[in-house]
Design an enzyme around this catalytic site. Structure first.
Site, PDB file in Angstrom:
ATOM      1  N   HIS A 434       0.830  -1.205   0.000  1.00 52.00           N
ATOM      2  CA  HIS A 434       0.000   0.000   0.000  1.00 52.00           C
ATOM      3  C   HIS A 434       0.870   1.263   0.000  1.00 52.00           C
ATOM      4  O   HIS A 434       0.713   2.152  -0.843  1.00 52.00           O
ATOM      5  CB  HIS A 434      -0.907  -0.059   1.236  1.00 52.00           C
ATOM      6  CG  HIS A 434      -1.789   1.132   1.397  1.00 52.00           C
ATOM      7  ND1 HIS A 434      -1.426   2.218   2.156  1.00 52.00           N
ATOM      8  CD2 HIS A 434      -3.004   1.415   0.890  1.00 52.00           C
ATOM      9  CE1 HIS A 434      -2.388   3.116   2.108  1.00 52.00           C
ATOM     10  NE2 HIS A 434      -3.367   2.641   1.353  1.00 52.00           N
ATOM     11  N   CYS A 810      -0.397  -3.019 -16.627  1.00 51.96           N
ATOM     12  CA  CYS A 810      -0.629  -1.903 -15.710  1.00 51.96           C
ATOM     13  C   CYS A 810      -0.099  -2.182 -14.311  1.00 51.96           C
ATOM     14  O   CYS A 810      -0.368  -1.424 -13.381  1.00 51.96           O
ATOM     15  CB  CYS A 810      -2.108  -1.537 -15.656  1.00 51.96           C
ATOM     16  SG  CYS A 810      -3.122  -2.866 -15.022  1.00 51.96           S
TER      17      CYS A 810
HETATM   18  C1  PEP Z   1      -1.776  -5.657 -10.296  1.00 47.58           C
HETATM   19  O1  PEP Z   1      -2.161  -6.596  -9.607  1.00 47.58           O
HETATM   20  O2  PEP Z   1      -0.827  -5.724 -11.090  1.00 47.58           O
HETATM   21  C2  PEP Z   1      -2.447  -4.354 -10.191  1.00 47.58           C
HETATM   22  C3  PEP Z   1      -2.096  -3.345 -10.962  1.00 47.58           C
HETATM   23  O3  PEP Z   1      -3.420  -4.225  -9.267  1.00 47.58           O
HETATM   24  P1  PEP Z   1      -3.176  -3.953  -7.721  1.00 47.58           P
HETATM   25  O4  PEP Z   1      -1.746  -3.609  -7.534  1.00 47.58           O
HETATM   26  O5  PEP Z   1      -4.111  -2.863  -7.371  1.00 47.58           O
HETATM   27  O6  PEP Z   1      -3.559  -5.263  -7.118  1.00 47.58           O
END
Ligand code: PEP
Ligand code: MG
Length: 859
Positions: A434, A810
């Site tokens: 986080h 992403c």
């Molecule tokens: C991922 O899992 O790569 C992602 C971009 O989502 P998060 O980091 O919010 O789980």
């Protein structure tokens, strides 16, 4: 000084020990940068003393004890000449052993020099050589010469005596023997462990070679105007044009730069006397040689020069050492002056350099008192006093007092505090925790997983690995670029986004052949993304929109709702907030695509863990505390990251996604009414089965139809899937036909492919990397073998089933040059990364494209 020597073919015909002539077989990758540069200077007919270059191969053999023909090398120089040897590695930044000057000094040459230059100069040269040789070649402790009065009449005799006493042999008088010993010692120094580690840290390959150059000395001491100095045409800190350097009469080497040297400025200067006034002809010639070097060598060079009885010699040219800011400015200015092409300017700036430029950094000159380290999770550095809670961080910000928020780990409750703090330090967590994700999103320096510091929030103190205790209120510095935690307030270097940076970015856009979007969750993030000219938002994590305190309670109410009706009632209150959020994002992005990920919480992240906050929540919800704790207990999961997250929540509690879809569509209509063309992208997280997509698609289509009818407005939207479970990648062929796009979430995909908790891996990752189990932290650098194979499979299968499907990445890897290279090769449409990484990603992508043309052209 360059006199072709017909006699000695042994050197001239041997590429490994070659006289530096305009046509000699010398190259950067065989003889090193210095040798190659000297050859260029010779070609420019600059007054360069006669030089012999030894190849990497020759130096390697020397290190093994196989000496070249030393007599042949010596015979290249006039009888009685003194020599110096300097290192010539492929990249000057990799360093090398220090230069040894005045080789060949012995009694006979001392006598001859004393006649030519005067006794004092000859004595100074000889003494200096004895001391250098003793320390650099014979490896004596410099303390041996502590009592030697270098300039005094007896200094020389004392130095020679000290040498003899330590080594129990006289100082060697034979120039060939001296040269052989110098070459051997420099070749071996390059092979030493610390030298190797040092250069590898600067990016040198394990087998990096060292060349050496043997050059006739221009003495810098004697009658008439004699001296040495360095000149460059730009300031290495700012990159702005500025004649920089010093000159010192009766000196050699880098004496002019010594701290207390009575050195002169170069050009006329109100602060004191200058070379321009002392020796105007030599200065004029020097400046024009430097200008010629800039144009012909196509680089800002630092010129090392000597004046011998008024006559100028150019000993060497090295690339000007430069800060990140200067490196951008110099590259751009060389292109503006048409000395290099724009493409070359782009290739000359390291993407890492840009990342330094975008954030405040600890000055490279500052002393670092490191008290611990963790994972470098968000670049930049900041100093402040320690606070242990988000509330204290906010109070501190209200007083205008910079602070560092120290937490075991952060949660949504800390968001306000993070915004208020100047940096964040956590004990736990990895690169996708986080704190790390938020830190990168808002450009806040952040070090996570600093497990070698003991965190005691209850005692309000940190205990450093060396036992030092840092209490709340004490000043520390966080270096999010290196992962270091430092005591005190080292000197900083400010971020510098100047005109040159903007220009470089424009040029990069011209070459970039893969889209670069930003991960942005809030209007502020979106504005940063826009400022860096991101081509859209590739991931808006909507759960982050609920981290605001006013919303957190409503969110919690929604989580606590027992019935669907209660939940819908709370969602009614969240709807206008979300609609306003999305309208803002569409407005800021002005028609550029915005990909909104539906709610993907591990729900526990939203629930308070400590009693005091649970009591606050009970008050806010008007529930007995016991109900709140019971509900929290009933929702706790053994493995929340693999529990009721993402689409699983969407399938089991569809009201949340319905509310979000409605908010997105209503915002689309509102933004379109302002004249924007908005086609929102809605992304379903954590999918692992086709049916999940079908279910969500059905009710989102229904919401779209309802909104169109209610508001009597048409709109389009694109629905896609976030591929972040291995199964989704493997089953892409059946998922893709329901989607307009597939976006690979490599954070979760890495976690699930390795079976490695992204929040806990930080604790042992450095051991794993150090022992070579993993080449790098796979949450940091994309594992192109394993996770990459899933990306390729998913992309191929998805595209085969749905040729128009848009492909992207992403996860946090999106901004790394290696991942961008992978995504380009796999023909992805775009990468998405945190806003502050957009320029880095754009430059890396441009470099890959330019590299591609170069390779294509050379085929
Ligand atoms: C991922 O899992 O790569 C992602 C971009 O989502 P998060 O980091 O919010 O789980
Ligand atoms: Mg994810």
């Amino acid at each position: 000084m360059l006199r072709p020597n017909q006699k000695d073919a042994a050197v001239q015909n041997n590429p490994h020990t070659t006289l530096v002539t305009p046509t000699a077989p010398i190259a950067n990758d065989t003889h090193g940068g210095r040798a190659k540069c000297l050859q260029r200077l010779v070609r420019l007919e600059l007054p360069v003393p006669r030089t012999v270059a030894l190849s990497f191969d020759a130096v390697q053999r020397i290190a093994r004890g196989e000496m070249p023909d030393i007599a042949a090398i010596v015979s290249q120089f006039p009888n009685g000449a003194l020599l110096c040897v300097r290192p010539s590695s492929e990249d000057p930044d990799w360093g090398g052993p220090g230069a040894v000057l005045n080789i060949g000094m012995n009694e006979a040459r001392f006598t001859a020099l004393a006649e030519r230059l005067g006794d004092a100069a000859a004595r100074a040269i000889y003494t200096r050589f004895v001391e250098n040789y003793a320390v650099d070649v014979a490896r004596l402790d410099p303390d041996v010469f502590e009592d030697v009065e270098g300039d005094g009449p007896d200094g020389l005799a004392e130095a020679l005596r000290a040498y003899e006493a330590e080594l129990e042999e006289p100082f060697p008088g034979d120039p060939a023997e001296q040269l052989a010993a110098v070459l051997k010692s420099m070749a071996r120094a390059w092979d030493g462990t610390s030298a190797r580690l040092l250069r590898q840290a600067k990016g040198a390959p394990v087998d990096a070679g060292l060349g050496l150059v043997v050059q006739e000395m221009a003495l810098g001491l004697g009658h008439g105007e004699c001296g040495s100095g360095l000149l460059q045409l730009v300031d290495g800190e700012t990159g702005l044009p500025q004649i920089t350097g010093r000159y010192l009469s009766q000196s050699q080497g880098r004496d002019a730069l010594a701290a207390n040297a009575a050195a002169l400025y170069l050009g006329r200067d109100p602060r004191g006397p200058s070379l321009e006034e002392l020796a105007p002809d030599a200065f004029r010639a020097l400046k024009s040689h430097a200008e010629l070097m800039r144009v012909k060598l196509r680089e800002e060079m630092q010129v090392e020069f000597v004046i011998e009885n008024g006559q100028l010699f150019i000993l060497d040219g090295v690339r000007v050492a430069r800060s990140s800011q200067a490196s951008v400015r110099i590259a751009v200015q060389l292109a503006e002056d048409k000395i290099i092409s724009r493409a070359e300017a782009l290739m000359r700036v390291q993407p890492r350099t840009l990342s330094e430029l975008l954030h405040r950094q600890i000055s490279p000159l500052a002393k670092r008192d490191v008290i611990g380290r963790g994972i470098a999770a968000s670049p930049g550095a900041a100093t402040g006093h320690i606070v242990f809670t988000a509330a204290e961080a906010q109070a501190s910000a209200a007083r205008g007092d910079p602070c560092i928020l120290v937490r075991r780990e952060t949660s949504p409750e800390d968001i306000r505090g993070m915004h208020a703090a100047h940096a964040v330090l956590t004990e736990r967590g990895g690169i996708t925790s986080h704190a790390a994700v938020i830190g990168r999103g808002i450009g806040l320096p952040c070090v996570v997983g600093a497990s070698n510091i003991r965190f005691s929030p209850s005692k309000k103190q940190l205990v450093a690995r060396d036992g030092r205790v840092f209490a709340a209120g004490e000043i520390i510095t966080i270096d999010g670029s290196s992962g270091q935690v430092l005591a005190g307030a080292p000197k900083m270097r400010e971020a510098a986004l100047d005109e040159s940076f903007q220009k470089l970015m424009e040029w990069a856009s011209d070459h970039c052949d893969i889209g670069i979007r930003a991960n942005a969750d809030t209007p502020a993030d979106a504005q940063t993304a826009r400022n860096f000219d991101a081509q859209g938002i590739g991931l808006c994590r909507t759960e982050h929109m609920f981290f605001e305190p006013g919303r957190l309670t409503v969110m919690r109410e929604m989580i606590f709702a027992e019935t669907s009706e209660d939940r819908r009632a709370v969602l009614e209150r969240l709807l206008p907030m979300q609609r306003a959020d999305f309208t803002q994002l569409f407005r800021i992005m002005e028609g550029r695509p915005v990909c909104i990920r539906l709610f993907d919480p591990p729900l526990h992240e939203f629930l308070p863990t400590d009693r005091a906050r649970q009591r606050e929540l009970a008050e806010a919800l008007d529930l007995p505390l016991s109900d709140v704790t019971r509900r929290i207990d009933s929702m706790s999961e053994y493995n929340p990251m693999l529990g009721l997250r993402g689409v699983r929540l969407g399938v089991t509690v569809p009201e949340i996604y319905e509310m979000q879809a409605r908010a997105i569509f209503e915002a689309t209509i509102a933004a379109s009414a302002e004249g924007l063309v908005v086609v929102p992208e809605i992304m379903i997280p954590l999918v692992s089965a086709r049916r999940e997509v079908e279910l969500v698609k059905t009710f989102i289509d229904a919401v779209a139809a309802a909104v169109r009818t209610e508001l009597d407005q048409p709109f389009d939207y694109r629905l896609g899937v976030m591929v972040e479970t291995p199964r989704a990648a493997l089953r892409a062929a059946e998922i893709a036909p329901h989607c307009a796009f597939l976006s690979f979430g490599t954070n979760d995909l890495t976690q699930m492919t390795y079976g490695l908790s992204r929040d806990d891996a930080g604790r042992f990752m450095s051991d794993y990397v150090q022992q070579g189990v993993f080449p790098e932290d796979p949450f940091h650098v994309l594992d192109t073998d394993g996770v990459g194979e899933l990306l390729k499979l998913g992309a191929e299968r998805g595209r085969a089933a749905q040729p128009d499907v848009t492909l992207s990445i992403c996860g946090e890897h999106g901004g790394n040059p290696e991942s961008i290279s992978f995504c380009r090769d796999a023909e992805f449409d775009y990468v998405s990364c945190s806003p502050f990484r957009v320029p880095v990603a754009r430059l890396a992508a441009a470099q890959l494209a330019i590299d591609g043309y170069i390779q294509y052209a050379s085929e």
